[in-house]
Design a protein around this motif. Structure first.
Motif, PDB file in Angstrom:
ATOM      1  N   ILE A   1       1.074  -1.251   0.018  1.00  0.00           N
ATOM      2  CA  ILE A   1      -0.002  -0.065  -0.040  1.00  0.00           C
ATOM      3  C   ILE A   1       0.757   1.313  -0.007  1.00  0.00           C
ATOM      4  CG2 ILE A   1      -0.187   0.035   2.359  1.00  0.00           C
ATOM      5  CD1 ILE A   1      -3.117   0.965   2.216  1.00  0.00           C
ATOM      6  N   SER A   2       0.323   2.406  -0.627  1.00  0.00           N
ATOM      7  CA  SER A   2       0.993   3.580  -0.550  1.00  0.00           C
ATOM      8  C   SER A   2       0.095   4.521   0.300  1.00  0.00           C
ATOM      9  CB  SER A   2       0.869   4.118  -1.927  1.00  0.00           C
ATOM     10  OG  SER A   2       1.312   5.438  -1.943  1.00  0.00           O
ATOM     11  N   THR A   3       0.790   5.050   1.351  1.00  0.00           N
ATOM     12  CA  THR A   3      -0.090   6.043   2.300  1.00  0.00           C
ATOM     13  C   THR A   3      -0.688   7.452   1.636  1.00  0.00           C
ATOM     14  OG1 THR A   3       2.238   6.762   3.129  1.00  0.00           O
ATOM     15  CG2 THR A   3       1.023   5.229   4.167  1.00  0.00           C
TER      16      THR A   3
ATOM     17  N   LEU B   1      -3.334   4.963  -1.339  1.00  0.00           N
ATOM     18  CA  LEU B   1      -3.993   3.627  -1.030  1.00  0.00           C
ATOM     19  C   LEU B   1      -3.637   2.746  -2.171  1.00  0.00           C
ATOM     20  CD1 LEU B   1      -7.283   4.248   0.825  1.00  0.00           C
ATOM     21  CD2 LEU B   1      -5.114   4.230   1.875  1.00  0.00           C
ATOM     22  N   SER B   2      -2.783   3.269  -3.318  1.00  0.00           N
ATOM     23  CA  SER B   2      -2.624   2.498  -4.283  1.00  0.00           C
ATOM     24  C   SER B   2      -1.761   1.267  -3.799  1.00  0.00           C
ATOM     25  CB  SER B   2      -1.952   3.062  -5.274  1.00  0.00           C
ATOM     26  OG  SER B   2      -0.654   3.543  -5.200  1.00  0.00           O
ATOM     27  N   ALA B   3      -1.391   0.110  -4.568  1.00  0.00           N
ATOM     28  CA  ALA B   3      -0.642  -0.626  -4.195  1.00  0.00           C
ATOM     29  C   ALA B   3       0.437  -0.751  -5.614  1.00  0.00           C
ATOM     30  CB  ALA B   3      -1.034  -1.945  -4.139  1.00  0.00           C
TER      31      ALA B   3
ATOM     32  N   ALA C   1      -6.565   2.457  -5.824  1.00  0.00           N
ATOM     33  CA  ALA C   1      -7.579   2.040  -5.012  1.00  0.00           C
ATOM     34  C   ALA C   1      -8.844   2.228  -5.615  1.00  0.00           C
ATOM     35  CB  ALA C   1      -7.454   2.903  -3.632  1.00  0.00           C
TER      36      ALA C   1
ATOM     37  N   PRO D   1      -8.522  -0.275  -0.738  1.00  0.00           N
ATOM     38  CA  PRO D   1      -7.104  -0.452  -1.364  1.00  0.00           C
ATOM     39  C   PRO D   1      -6.743  -1.805  -2.077  1.00  0.00           C
ATOM     40  CG  PRO D   1      -7.058  -0.743   0.946  1.00  0.00           C
ATOM     41  CD  PRO D   1      -8.373  -0.441   0.778  1.00  0.00           C
TER      42      PRO D   1
ATOM     43  N   LEU E   1      -4.268  -3.961  -1.833  1.00  0.00           N
ATOM     44  CA  LEU E   1      -3.491  -4.757  -1.081  1.00  0.00           C
ATOM     45  C   LEU E   1      -2.752  -5.832  -1.607  1.00  0.00           C
ATOM     46  CD1 LEU E   1      -6.028  -4.802   2.059  1.00  0.00           C
ATOM     47  CD2 LEU E   1      -4.146  -3.164   1.608  1.00  0.00           C
TER      48      LEU E   1
ATOM     49  N   CYS F   1      -4.609  -8.975  -5.640  1.00  0.00           N
ATOM     50  CA  CYS F   1      -5.189  -7.990  -4.946  1.00  0.00           C
ATOM     51  C   CYS F   1      -6.090  -8.231  -4.002  1.00  0.00           C
ATOM     52  CB  CYS F   1      -5.679  -6.911  -6.058  1.00  0.00           C
ATOM     53  SG  CYS F   1      -4.604  -6.581  -7.186  1.00  0.00           S
TER      54      CYS F   1
END
Length: 468
Positions: free
Chosen positions: A272-274, A277-279, A301, A320, A322, A339
């Motif tokens: 996850i990216s803070t 929320l993408s991966a 996301a 997300p 995930l 995902c």
């Protein structure tokens, strides 16, 4: 002692692809409550068998509360590099089952009857702590001087540094910690290598206290989970380089190096990216005399109504992806990305590893979608594609739906159940759910299922010594 080479050791990826298909799959199943023992389940994967898609073997652990997670074979095709061309009895025979909560490792013999594995040894938490200084064993691979067992925690079981314990190939005694100079490395997760480059790579999740009870929002938003790759001198156990992917790219997990022993690249998934929320999936590669990494896949996301989300996600109004597992086909042609949040398995053509191209996507489960399987169209599914395993010939893909007990409960608070799906993969790109293979629910006797290992090896458990 036999001097016949194990027929499931393959000198090259080409040989592995041409070998007979798997007839059995081994799956670890765990009881989240800890009230009944975890188990090693054996499934029939032969499409011509009357038991196809059914559990045909079941071995329960003698203990409770282990939480079986990742596991693996005692030996693989890399044995050609470290045991000579006549492997002197070294066989792909034993399955080592680490308990992520108990810090025990249970070792099962799949001979003489591969459908009825037998417990032959248990490595206790005290032995692992005293001889290697580690706890919370997670992932293992057969290595040059022993079995390499990556561990999340130090001897105390709660904090780091995590690292790699080395086990004897034959007796499975814990020998030592692998690292001689860990440099800045503190958090651990996966470990893999480029044998011909004398390079081992490790990734980062978090210390046991950071993952034990689910994602800790304060730690996540403060970017305190792992976000780097580490490159090591394989022969010396010495840290050589840290490559930071950026603090926002939290939880750097599964490592999948190219199966071509002459290649110098691989892929790693980021949960996850803070920022959004993408991966993502990153490619590492040799850049001159150094190693580098670049993001090659971003998965956004998906917006969702807050009332359809678990409490942990309601403030964000989105699901997300995930990305919790990835797997690379033995021919290095296709990358599979699970995902777990959105309930999607993606297939990418990575013939050009710097420029992946999405070629297929299948939806199954998901936090919001609960997409059913075509074999049970009236059953909304919890969980999503999580652990993914690819057959040696690349034609079959197996996915299970549980991540880690406390994380299951956090993201799927109404329960994840248990299921395992098989997908058929087209050789030119494409994925199709197999309607005749969908063990679930009570087939696993109330346990959740995590990783799959295939009889004779699979895409994520072997490294090869020769290109052809």
């Amino acid at each position: 002692m036999s001097t016949t080479t194990d027929p499931t050791f393959y000198r090259s990826p080409v040989e592995a692809i041409a070998a007979p298909p798997e007839r059995l799959a081994y799956v670890v199943a765990f009881d989240r409550t800890g009230e009944t023992p975890d188990a090693l389940a054996v499934l029939d994967t032969d499409p011509d068998s009357a038991d196809h898609g059914r559990v045909v073997g079941w071995a329960e652990l003698p203990t409770k509360g282990d939480e079986l997670h990742h596991f693996g074979w005692n030996a693989c095709s890399s044995a050609f590099a470290h045991a000579g061309h006549h492997t002197d009895g070294l066989q792909r025979r034993y399955l080592l089952l680490p308990g992520l909560r108990s810090s025990k490792v249970h070792i099962y013999d799949t001979q003489p009857d591969p459908r009825q594995p037998r417990l032959v040894r248990t490595i206790g938490a005290a032995e692992l702590a005293e001889k290697a200084g580690y706890s919370r064993p997670h992932t293992l691979h057969c290595g040059p001087d022993g079995v390499y067992l990556s561990c999340l925690g130090a001897a105390n079981g709660d904090e780091g540094p995590g690292g790699i314990a080395v086990l004897d190939h034959d007796t499975f005694d814990v020998l030592r910690a692998w690292e001689t100079d860990r440099g800045p490395q503190h958090m651990a997760y996966d470990a893999w290598w480029h044998l011909n480059q004398n390079t081992l790579i490790t990734s980062e999740w978090g210390t046991p206290s950071m993952i034990e009870d689910g994602v800790v929002p304060e730690l996540l938003l403060d970017n305190r989970y792992g976000h780097a790759l580490h490159f090591w001198n394989l022969a010396e156990g010495r840290h050589e380089q840290r490559v930071d992917l950026g603090a926002q790219h939290q939880m750097v997990l599964e490592l999948r190096p190219s199966h071509d022993p002459n290649a110098t690249w691989g892929f790693v998934g980021v949960v996850i990216s803070t920022e959004d929320l993408s991966a993502s999936v990153w490619r590492w590669y040799r850049d001159g005399d150094r190693w580098a990494a670049e993001k090659v896949i971003t998965i956004p996301a998906e917006p969702a109504p807050a009332e359809q989300l678990p409490p942990a996600l309601q403030p964000f109004g989105a699901v997300p992806p995930l990305v919790t597992d990835i797997d690379l086909s033995v021919d290095d042609r296709f990358l599979y990305v699970s995902c777990w949040g959105t309930g999607e398995l993606k297939q990418y053509d990575v013939s050009d590893p710097a420029h992946p191209r999405e070629t297929a996507s299948v939806r199954l489960g998901g936090i919001v979608a609960r997409e059913p399987h075509p074999a049970a169209p009236g059953e909304p599914l919890s969980g999503g594609p999580q652990m993914v395993e690819v057959s040696r010939d690349g034609r079959r893909v197996y996915v299970t739906n549980s991540l880690y007990g406390s994380w299951d409960d956090q993201f799927y608070p109404d329960g994840v159940g248990a299921w395992l799906a098989k997908l058929d993969a087209d050789q030119t790109g494409g994925l199709h759910l197999n309607e005749n293979f969908f063990p679930r629910g009570q087939e696993f006797r109330g346990r959740r299922v995590h990783q799959v290992r295939l009889q004779g090896g699979d895409a994520s458990s072997d490294s090869y010594c020769f290109a052809r």
